[in-house]
Motif scaffolding. Sequence first.
Motif, short mmCIF file in Angstrom:
data_model
loop_
_atom_site.label_atom_id
_atom_site.label_comp_id
_atom_site.label_asym_id
_atom_site.label_seq_id
_atom_site.Cartn_x
_atom_site.Cartn_y
_atom_site.Cartn_z
N SER A 29 35.69 40.77 28.62
CA SER A 29 36.75 41.14 27.69
C SER A 29 37.79 40.05 27.51
CB SER A 29 37.44 42.42 28.19
OG SER A 29 38.11 42.17 29.42
N GLY A 30 37.89 39.13 28.47
CA GLY A 30 38.92 38.10 28.41
C GLY A 30 40.27 38.60 28.88
N SER A 31 40.30 39.77 29.55
CA SER A 31 41.56 40.34 30.02
C SER A 31 41.96 39.73 31.35
CB SER A 31 41.44 41.86 30.16
OG SER A 31 42.58 42.39 30.82
N MET A 32 43.13 39.08 31.38
CA MET A 32 43.63 38.47 32.61
C MET A 32 43.99 39.53 33.64
SD MET A 32 44.20 35.65 34.11
CE MET A 32 44.40 35.90 35.87
N SER A 33 44.55 40.65 33.20
CA SER A 33 44.96 41.69 34.14
C SER A 33 43.75 42.32 34.82
CB SER A 33 45.81 42.75 33.44
OG SER A 33 45.10 43.34 32.37
N ILE A 34 42.67 42.55 34.05
CA ILE A 34 41.45 43.11 34.65
C ILE A 34 40.84 42.10 35.61
CG2 ILE A 34 39.13 44.01 34.20
CD1 ILE A 34 40.08 44.93 31.47
N LEU A 35 40.81 40.83 35.20
CA LEU A 35 40.23 39.80 36.06
C LEU A 35 41.07 39.63 37.34
CD1 LEU A 35 37.92 37.79 36.24
CD2 LEU A 35 39.38 36.09 35.12
N SER A 36 42.39 39.73 37.21
CA SER A 36 43.24 39.61 38.40
C SER A 36 42.96 40.75 39.38
CB SER A 36 44.73 39.61 38.01
OG SER A 36 45.13 40.87 37.53
N GLU A 37 42.70 41.93 38.82
CA GLU A 37 42.34 43.05 39.67
C GLU A 37 40.97 42.83 40.33
OE1 GLU A 37 43.43 46.62 40.63
OE2 GLU A 37 44.82 44.96 40.85
N GLY A 38 40.08 42.15 39.59
CA GLY A 38 38.78 41.82 40.17
C GLY A 38 38.92 40.86 41.33
N ILE A 39 39.81 39.86 41.18
CA ILE A 39 40.09 38.92 42.27
C ILE A 39 40.69 39.67 43.47
CG2 ILE A 39 41.48 36.93 42.97
CD1 ILE A 39 41.30 35.95 40.07
N HIS A 40 41.62 40.57 43.15
CA HIS A 40 42.25 41.38 44.20
C HIS A 40 41.20 42.17 44.97
CE1 HIS A 40 45.54 44.58 45.27
NE2 HIS A 40 45.07 43.94 46.32
N SER A 41 40.30 42.83 44.25
CA SER A 41 39.25 43.61 44.90
C SER A 41 38.29 42.72 45.67
CB SER A 41 38.49 44.44 43.86
OG SER A 41 39.30 45.46 43.33
N GLY A 42 38.06 41.49 45.15
CA GLY A 42 37.20 40.55 45.86
C GLY A 42 37.79 40.18 47.21
N ILE A 43 39.10 39.96 47.23
CA ILE A 43 39.77 39.67 48.50
C ILE A 43 39.72 40.90 49.41
CG2 ILE A 43 41.96 39.05 49.57
CD1 ILE A 43 40.60 36.78 48.10
N ASP A 44 39.88 42.07 48.81
CA ASP A 44 39.77 43.31 49.59
C ASP A 44 38.38 43.44 50.21
OD1 ASP A 44 42.35 44.09 49.11
OD2 ASP A 44 41.87 45.49 47.50
N LEU A 45 37.37 42.99 49.48
CA LEU A 45 35.99 43.04 49.99
C LEU A 45 35.85 42.12 51.21
CD1 LEU A 45 33.05 43.92 49.83
CD2 LEU A 45 32.67 42.14 48.11
N VAL A 46 36.39 40.91 51.11
CA VAL A 46 36.36 39.99 52.25
C VAL A 46 37.11 40.61 53.43
CG1 VAL A 46 37.07 37.72 53.09
CG2 VAL A 46 36.17 37.95 50.78
N ALA A 47 38.27 41.20 53.12
CA ALA A 47 39.08 41.84 54.17
C ALA A 47 38.32 43.00 54.80
CB ALA A 47 40.40 42.34 53.58
N ALA A 48 37.56 43.75 54.00
CA ALA A 48 36.79 44.87 54.52
C ALA A 48 35.71 44.39 55.49
CB ALA A 48 36.16 45.65 53.36
N PHE A 49 35.08 43.26 55.16
CA PHE A 49 34.08 42.69 56.07
C PHE A 49 34.74 42.25 57.38
CE2 PHE A 49 31.11 42.09 52.40
CZ PHE A 49 29.97 42.62 52.99
N ILE A 50 35.92 41.63 57.24
CA ILE A 50 36.64 41.19 58.44
C ILE A 50 37.02 42.40 59.30
CG2 ILE A 50 38.77 40.11 59.28
CD1 ILE A 50 38.69 38.30 56.81
N ALA A 51 37.49 43.47 58.66
CA ALA A 51 37.87 44.68 59.38
C ALA A 51 36.66 45.29 60.09
CB ALA A 51 38.49 45.69 58.43
N LEU A 52 35.51 45.30 59.40
CA LEU A 52 34.28 45.83 59.99
C LEU A 52 33.91 45.04 61.24
CD1 LEU A 52 31.81 47.70 59.90
CD2 LEU A 52 30.74 46.08 58.31
N PHE A 53 33.98 43.71 61.14
CA PHE A 53 33.67 42.85 62.30
C PHE A 53 34.67 43.11 63.42
CE2 PHE A 53 34.74 38.92 64.56
CZ PHE A 53 33.51 38.63 65.15
#
Length: 332
Positions: A29-53
Motif C-alpha cells: 500500500s505504501g503506508s508508512m504507518s502500517i509499515l512502521s507497525e510491521g517493524i514494531h511487530s517484527g521487533i516484538d517477534l524477536v523479543a518473543a523468541f528471546i523471552a522464550l529462550f
Amino acid sequence: MNEKTQVALLSVVSNTFLTFSKVVIGLASGSMSILSEGIHSGIDLVAAFIALFAVRQSGKPADSCHAYGHGKIENVSGTIEAALIFVAALMIIFEAFKKIMEIIYGQGGHVSDLGLSLGLLVMGVSAITNLIVSTRLMKVAKRTDSVALEADALHLRTDVFTSVGVFIGLLLIKITGWTILDPIIALGVALMIIKASIDLTKKAFAPLVDVSLPDEEREIIAEVLLLHADEFVEFHKLRTRKAGAERHIDLHLVVPKYTPVVDVHELCDRIELEINVRLHLAFVLIHAEPCSTRDVECPVEDGLASVCQRCRLDPETGSQKPEVRNQGLIKG
C-alpha cells in the motif's frame, strides 16, 4: 512444557502472523504507518523468541558454574528487548521524516484505497490479538514473577495502543484524503515505543546491578523478624537483591551469647521458612552472632536477666526494646 514456556510460544506464533501481515500490506500500500507497525511487530517477534529462550533457561537448576541459579537470564533478555525496540523506534522516526519530506516536495505519499482497507483490517485484528495475548502473558508473568514474560507483555500491550492509533489515522486518511497524517501517525507510534523501551530498561536492568528489593518487600522481611523479637537481640546488615524471579536475602541475627546452637539453628529455620511463605522464591541466609559489645560483656554467671539487660532486652519479658527493633531495617 510448563506454563511460562507455553505462553512464550503463543507470543511467538501470534507475532509471526502479525509481522508478516503488516509488512506485506505496508509495502503493497505504501503506508508508512502500517509499515512502521510491521517493524514494531517484527521487533516484538524477536523479543518473543528471546523471552522464550530466557524462560526456558532461567528455569534450569543451579549448577557448578551458576551456583545462584540462572534467574538473571530473564533480566538480560528484558534489557536486550528494550534495546531492540528503541532501535526500531529510531528506524521508524527516520523513515517517517523521510516520508514527510517526500509529501511536502510532491514526490510521493499516496496510499491506495485497497491498502487503506487492508490496513484497517490488519490493524483491527492486530489490536484484538495482541490484547488477548498480552493479557495472558501478563497474568502468567505476575503469577510467576517473570521479567522476560512481563517485558514481552509490555511490548504487545504497547502494540495494542499503537495499532488502535494507526487504525484511527488510516480511517481519517480514508475520510479526508490527507496522506501527511500517515507519517505523523508513524512518529506517534515511535514515541510510544521509546517510552515503553525506557520503562522496560528500568525494570529489567535494575536487578543486574543488585538493586535492593522494594521497600514493601523489605518491610515484610522486617515484620517476620519482629514476630520473633523475643528470641533474639537485634538484626542488622540486612541485604537484599533479585535475580529473575528469585529473591536473595541475607542478614546478621544477634542472639543472647550462651543460647544453645540447636536453638539458634531452629530459630533461623523458622524465620527463613516464614519469609519464604510471604515472598515467592526467597532464598534467605542468616548469620547468627552472639550478643557482645565493645564496652559491655554478657557473662553467663550474671544470669539471663543480666544478659538480656546488657543486650538491650527487657529482662521481664525478654522482648526487644522498640528503638532496637527497627535497627536492622534502618541499617539495611
